[in-house]
Design an enzyme around this catalytic site. Structure first.
Site, PDB file in Angstrom:
ATOM      1  N   THR A   1      -1.348  -7.570  13.720  1.00 25.81           N
ATOM      2  CA  THR A   1      -2.475  -8.451  13.397  1.00 25.81           C
ATOM      3  C   THR A   1      -2.364  -9.717  14.256  1.00 25.81           C
ATOM      4  OG1 THR A   1      -1.270  -9.656  11.710  1.00 25.81           O
ATOM      5  CG2 THR A   1      -2.391  -7.626  11.007  1.00 25.81           C
TER       6      THR A   1
ATOM      7  N   GLY B   1       0.839  -1.207   0.000  1.00 30.25           N
ATOM      8  CA  GLY B   1       0.000   0.000   0.000  1.00 30.25           C
ATOM      9  C   GLY B   1       0.863   1.242   0.000  1.00 30.25           C
TER      10      GLY B   1
ATOM     11  N   TYR C   1      -6.840  34.438  23.647  1.00 32.05           N
ATOM     12  CA  TYR C   1      -7.842  35.416  23.220  1.00 32.05           C
ATOM     13  C   TYR C   1      -7.194  36.687  22.712  1.00 32.05           C
ATOM     14  CZ  TYR C   1     -10.992  39.385  23.473  1.00 32.05           C
ATOM     15  OH  TYR C   1     -11.667  40.528  23.160  1.00 32.05           O
TER      16      TYR C   1
ATOM     17  N   GLY D   1      -7.631   9.864   6.758  1.00 37.11           N
ATOM     18  CA  GLY D   1      -6.223  10.088   6.468  1.00 37.11           C
ATOM     19  C   GLY D   1      -5.436  10.444   7.724  1.00 37.11           C
TER      20      GLY D   1
ATOM     21  N   ALA E   1      -0.871   5.392   4.853  1.00 37.32           N
ATOM     22  CA  ALA E   1      -0.271   4.611   5.949  1.00 37.32           C
ATOM     23  C   ALA E   1       1.039   3.957   5.510  1.00 37.32           C
ATOM     24  CB  ALA E   1      -1.265   3.550   6.420  1.00 37.32           C
TER      25      ALA E   1
ATOM     26  N   GLY F   1     -19.762   5.312   0.810  1.00 38.36           N
ATOM     27  CA  GLY F   1     -18.880   4.782   1.847  1.00 38.36           C
ATOM     28  C   GLY F   1     -17.822   3.888   1.248  1.00 38.36           C
TER      29      GLY F   1
ATOM     30  N   PRO G   1       2.053 -11.922  14.739  1.00 37.85           N
ATOM     31  CA  PRO G   1       2.882 -10.851  15.328  1.00 37.85           C
ATOM     32  C   PRO G   1       3.906 -10.249  14.359  1.00 37.85           C
ATOM     33  CG  PRO G   1       3.070 -12.916  16.586  1.00 37.85           C
ATOM     34  CD  PRO G   1       2.162 -13.196  15.435  1.00 37.85           C
TER      35      PRO G   1
ATOM     36  N   CYS H   1      -7.341  13.543   0.158  1.00 35.50           N
ATOM     37  CA  CYS H   1      -8.254  14.462   0.860  1.00 35.50           C
ATOM     38  C   CYS H   1      -8.401  15.782   0.094  1.00 35.50           C
ATOM     39  CB  CYS H   1      -7.745  14.748   2.274  1.00 35.50           C
ATOM     40  SG  CYS H   1      -7.377  13.252   3.198  1.00 35.50           S
TER      41      CYS H   1
ATOM     42  N   VAL I   1     -13.979  16.351  10.398  1.00 38.58           N
ATOM     43  CA  VAL I   1     -14.366  17.722  10.038  1.00 38.58           C
ATOM     44  C   VAL I   1     -14.438  17.821   8.519  1.00 38.58           C
ATOM     45  CG1 VAL I   1     -13.353  18.729  12.118  1.00 38.58           C
ATOM     46  CG2 VAL I   1     -11.975  18.580  10.052  1.00 38.58           C
TER      47      VAL I   1
HETATM   48  C1  LIG Z   1     -12.644  12.397  -1.598  1.00 36.92           C
HETATM   49  C2  LIG Z   1     -12.001  12.025  -0.311  1.00 36.92           C
HETATM   50  C3  LIG Z   1     -11.795  12.997   0.649  1.00 36.92           C
HETATM   51  C4  LIG Z   1     -11.215  12.671   1.860  1.00 36.92           C
HETATM   52  N1  LIG Z   1     -11.032  13.653   2.784  1.00 36.92           N
HETATM   53  C5  LIG Z   1     -10.468  13.362   3.969  1.00 36.92           C
HETATM   54  C6  LIG Z   1     -10.236  14.371   4.926  1.00 36.92           C
HETATM   55  O1  LIG Z   1     -10.535  15.553   4.691  1.00 36.92           O
HETATM   56  N2  LIG Z   1      -9.654  14.028   6.096  1.00 36.92           N
HETATM   57  C7  LIG Z   1      -9.282  12.743   6.371  1.00 36.92           C
HETATM   58  O2  LIG Z   1      -8.738  12.488   7.449  1.00 36.92           O
HETATM   59  N3  LIG Z   1      -9.483  11.757   5.469  1.00 36.92           N
HETATM   60  C8  LIG Z   1     -10.066  12.025   4.284  1.00 36.92           C
HETATM   61  N4  LIG Z   1     -10.250  11.034   3.358  1.00 36.92           N
HETATM   62  C9  LIG Z   1      -9.863   9.647   3.687  1.00 36.92           C
HETATM   63  C10 LIG Z   1      -8.393   9.374   3.396  1.00 36.92           C
HETATM   64  O3  LIG Z   1      -8.112   9.697   2.073  1.00 36.92           O
HETATM   65  C11 LIG Z   1      -8.097   7.910   3.648  1.00 36.92           C
HETATM   66  O4  LIG Z   1      -8.457   7.620   4.964  1.00 36.92           O
HETATM   67  C12 LIG Z   1      -6.620   7.577   3.469  1.00 36.92           C
HETATM   68  O5  LIG Z   1      -6.251   7.720   2.134  1.00 36.92           O
HETATM   69  C13 LIG Z   1      -6.335   6.140   3.892  1.00 36.92           C
HETATM   70  O6  LIG Z   1      -5.000   5.854   3.658  1.00 36.92           O
HETATM   71  P1  LIG Z   1      -4.486   4.353   3.541  1.00 36.92           P
HETATM   72  O7  LIG Z   1      -3.049   4.425   3.208  1.00 36.92           O
HETATM   73  O8  LIG Z   1      -4.903   3.575   4.710  1.00 36.92           O
HETATM   74  O9  LIG Z   1      -5.322   3.716   2.350  1.00 36.92           O
HETATM   75  P2  LIG Z   1      -5.541   4.131   0.772  1.00 36.92           P
HETATM   76  O10 LIG Z   1      -5.418   5.579   0.641  1.00 36.92           O
HETATM   77  O11 LIG Z   1      -6.781   3.442   0.430  1.00 36.92           O
HETATM   78  O12 LIG Z   1      -4.295   3.436   0.107  1.00 36.92           O
HETATM   79  C14 LIG Z   1      -4.128   2.050   0.086  1.00 36.92           C
HETATM   80  C15 LIG Z   1      -3.367   1.660  -1.146  1.00 36.92           C
HETATM   81  O13 LIG Z   1      -3.095   0.274  -1.073  1.00 36.92           O
HETATM   82  C16 LIG Z   1      -3.112  -0.240  -2.391  1.00 36.92           C
HETATM   83  N5  LIG Z   1      -3.344  -1.681  -2.370  1.00 36.92           N
HETATM   84  C17 LIG Z   1      -4.412  -2.342  -1.857  1.00 36.92           C
HETATM   85  N6  LIG Z   1      -4.262  -3.670  -2.038  1.00 36.92           N
HETATM   86  C18 LIG Z   1      -3.093  -3.849  -2.678  1.00 36.92           C
HETATM   87  C19 LIG Z   1      -2.420  -4.989  -3.157  1.00 36.92           C
HETATM   88  N7  LIG Z   1      -2.913  -6.220  -3.031  1.00 36.92           N
HETATM   89  N8  LIG Z   1      -1.242  -4.801  -3.784  1.00 36.92           N
HETATM   90  C20 LIG Z   1      -0.722  -3.556  -3.945  1.00 36.92           C
HETATM   91  N9  LIG Z   1      -1.332  -2.458  -3.516  1.00 36.92           N
HETATM   92  C21 LIG Z   1      -2.507  -2.588  -2.889  1.00 36.92           C
HETATM   93  C22 LIG Z   1      -4.292   0.495  -3.010  1.00 36.92           C
HETATM   94  O14 LIG Z   1      -4.170   0.475  -4.423  1.00 36.92           O
HETATM   95  C23 LIG Z   1      -4.152   1.877  -2.429  1.00 36.92           C
HETATM   96  O15 LIG Z   1      -3.471   2.720  -3.316  1.00 36.92           O
HETATM   97  C24 LIG Z   1     -10.828  11.333   2.120  1.00 36.92           C
HETATM   98  C25 LIG Z   1     -11.020  10.353   1.152  1.00 36.92           C
HETATM   99  C26 LIG Z   1     -11.596  10.690  -0.056  1.00 36.92           C
HETATM  100  C27 LIG Z   1     -11.803   9.615  -1.081  1.00 36.92           C
END
Ligand SMILES: Cc1cc2nc3c(=O)[nH]c(=O)nc-3n(C[C@H](O)[C@H](O)[C@H](O)COP(=O)(O)OP(=O)(O)OC[C@H]3O[C@@H](n4cnc5c(N)ncnc54)[C@H](O)[C@@H]3O)c2cc1C
Length: 560
Positions: free
Chosen positions: A279, A7, A432, A307, A11, A250, A282, A42, A336
């Site tokens: 997970t 990923g 303030y 995010g 994260a 969602g 370990p 985001c 927010v």
């Molecule tokens: C329009 C929008 C607006 C948002 N606004 C906000 C905000 O304002 N504030 C906030 O806190 N959060 C916001 N979020 C949420 C935030 O973007 C996500 O919570 C965050 O991107 C999660 O990060 P992640 O690394 O866990 O997962 P992801 O961003 O989902 O990244 C995971 C990656 O893993 C890759 N992957 C999965 N399986 C495999 C595999 N088998 N092999 C190789 N690669 C793989 C995927 O292709 C993906 O690119 C928003 C999301 C969207 C869609």
């Protein structure tokens, strides 16, 4: 130490970057199946809105975050367009496939990190494959949506009235699109806000020309006969014309690899992890949208894909891999979002959730300026603060409005984290100056009102309670304590309304019967509260005031 991370958006790269800082020698490899890395997901609604004009800004701006950038600037290897197919726990390898060449190979790990994120939920309904139906998950999607608007797409249906639905809806209105939001629940943002706050949000959207359809799920997307989306129909037969449909229903955690590897999946259907983000194996950690979190107030497992959390997870995972024993304590439900000129947010428990958990809930709704009203530009934020009557513990907060409510959400999120009670918020030594706040900050004002209620000094009626009374034949007096001119300009329409301005109350109180319930109201609630105190002082023991008064009144059909 060989660390393999699956990923490459939030994260994953966060884990890798922290690991590199902690250990210059670790062999760190990130696998990502998409062609884009570490993008600003985001920021996508802001790109569609055209606040962000340059697509590259979503990818890192002047320095695009590609594999070369991570290799040279951050010191770890990234294989993009490479999919992890299988985790082989017995050999501690992951089988990966280069999506460009089709070549597969096994990569060894000492520690594996799953940062596989989530995917937008696409419901099983007719028409999701039509042209003009979009999800918004990566910058390619954002680009496709923006291009469609630039090419003249003007009728947009946003399916889903949650956080992403709201943010994208704001972008479409700004771009001049005729926008409809469809939400299957009876209120917008059903998981984030209580009814009256969601209704205020809806009123704002409607005032901007948005059509809101609630209470029935979207059932099918209709075809124009040429393979393009033409309309959305709800299960109860309502129909919305649309040349673009955004599915914002969602996201679901990407757990396939974990499931196949036999890792434990939690009750929310996301990957189960302990407080070290390990997970059930370990040597395998997981973080970000693919895992479930613990709610710090309820102890319940929750799926809270954000995010902010994903980035914190990355740091915690890296520390633990390096033996630093770092716990991730959980989340408090803070979220927010920006909706055009409105700043909206929530933290902690909603009133509904708190009641379901058995709390004796006390709430208040207070509209207040975000900074001193004599400074140009000060705006109202409407704050709902929720506490437990028995312990005065702060349970939650929601804000909507043009003023800076998000700063207040952060104060309450902090208070919740440290187990503060309402007095604790009122006592905080917040900064303030007239351009930033009021002498008693808006959130401290809310806390004081809530304290007054808990101590029996103030007696409020919530808008929901008053609405129920207005719908009934109950006898009571709705006392408008504004000046006559203000009343003539409009207020609550009901035969039970009577006007006595607050400054005339001490002279005219005998126009009011002692035995009837009297509910006072004004513009923001200050005069209504003063009137309630005056009446109680005069022996009117059934006097109460309308929380937040007209500024926070969510039901326009009761106004004239
Ligand atoms: C329009 C929008 C607006 C948002 N606004 C906000 C905000 O304002 N504030 C906030 O806190 N959060 C916001 N979020 C949420 C935030 O973007 C996500 O919570 C965050 O991107 C999660 O990060 P992640 O690394 O866990 O997962 P992801 O961003 O989902 O990244 C995971 C990656 O893993 C890759 N992957 C999965 N399986 C495999 C595999 N088998 N092999 C190789 N690669 C793989 C995927 O292709 C993906 O690119 C928003 C999301 C969207 C869609």
């Amino acid at each position: 130490m060989k660390v393999l991370i699956i990923g490459g958006v939030a994260a994953g790269p966060k884990t890798a970057a922290r690991l590199r800082r902690l250990d210059p020698d670790a062999e760190i490899t990130v696998i990502e199946r998409q062609d884009l890395l570490s993008y600003a997901g985001c920021g996508m609604p802001y790109y569609i809105e055209d606040i962000i004009k340059d697509y590259d800004q979503l990818l890192g701006g002047a320095t695009i975050r590609d594999a070369e950038y991570f290799e040279t600037q951050k010191g770890f290897t990234v294989h993009d367009q490479t999919e992890a197919l299988k985790i082989n726990r017995d050999t501690k390898t992951v089988t990966v496939k280069d999506l460009r060449t089709g070549e597969t190979r096994d990569l060894h790990y000492d520690k594996l990190v799953l940062a596989t994120g989530s995917s937008p939920f696409v419901p099983r309904m007719e028409g999701t494959e039509l042209n003009g139906v979009h999800r918004l998950y990566n910058p390619h999607h954002a680009e496709a949506i923006k291009t469609a608007i630039n090419l003249g797409c003007r009728k947009v249906a946003v399916v889903g009235g949650g956080l992403i639905g709201m943010e994208t809806c704001g972008a479409f209105i700004s771009r001049g699109c005729n926008t409809t939001v469809l939400e299957m629940m009876p209120t917008l943002v059903p998981n984030l806000m209580d009814e009256e706050m969601a209704q205020l949000l809806e009123n704002y959207l409607v005032s901007k020309g948005v059509k809101v359809i609630k209470g029935s799920p979207a059932a099918k997307i209709l075809d124009d006969g040429k393979g393009n989306a033409a309309a959305v129909e709800t299960a109860d037969g309502r129909r919305v014309e649309a040349d673009m449909v955004i599915l914002a229903i969602g996201v679901r955690p990407n757990t396939e690899l974990a499931v196949e590897a036999g890792l434990e999946i939690g009750p929310t259907r996301a990957i189960a992890v302990n407080e070290y983000l390990q997970t059930s194996d370990p040597d395998i950690y997981a973080g970000g949208d693919c895992v479930e979190c613990t709610h710090i107030m309820t102890g319940e497992k929750v799926f809270a894909p954000l995010g902010s959390t994903a980035n914190k997870h990355g740091r915690v995972i890296a520390d633990n891999i390096m033996g630093k024993e770092m716990k991730f304590p959980g989340v408090s439900g803070t979220a927010v979002f920006k909706l055009l000129d409105w700043n909206c947010g929530t933290t902690g428990l909603t009133e509904k959730k708190a009641r379901s958990l058995g709390y004796d809930v006390v709430t208040t709704i207070t509209p207040r300026c975000d900074y001193s009203s004599y400074i140009p530009g000060a705006k109202h934020t409407i704050i709902k603060l929720i506490a437990d009557r028995a312990t005065c513990k702060v349970l939650g907060c929601q804000v909507v409005g043009e003023g800076d409510g998000v700063k207040r959400i952060d104060v309450v999120a902090t208070a919740i984290k440290f187990g503060s009670n309402v007095k604790g918020i009122a006592d905080l030594d917040l900064g303030y100056a007239p351009a930033y706040s009021t002498a008693i900050d808006a959130i401290q004002h809310s806390a004081n009102v809530l304290r007054n209620k808990i101590q029996g000094i103030a007696h409020g009626v919530s808008p929901i309670e008053l609405k129920a009374k207005l719908d009934s034949d109950e006898e009571f007096i709705l006392l408008d304590v504004r000046g006559k001119d203000e009343c003539d300009a409009g207020g609550l329409k009901d035969p039970r309304v009577k006007n006595i301005p607050v400054n005339e109350l001490k002279l005219r109180y005998n126009e009011l019967p002692l035995d009837k319930e009297i509910i006072t109201y004004c513009v923001i609630g200050v005069r209504a509260y003063i009137a309630e105190r005056v009446l109680r002082g005069l022996g009117y023991e059934k006097a109460r005031y309308l929380d937040g008064s007209l500024t926070s009144w969510p039901y326009p059909e009761y106004l004239n």
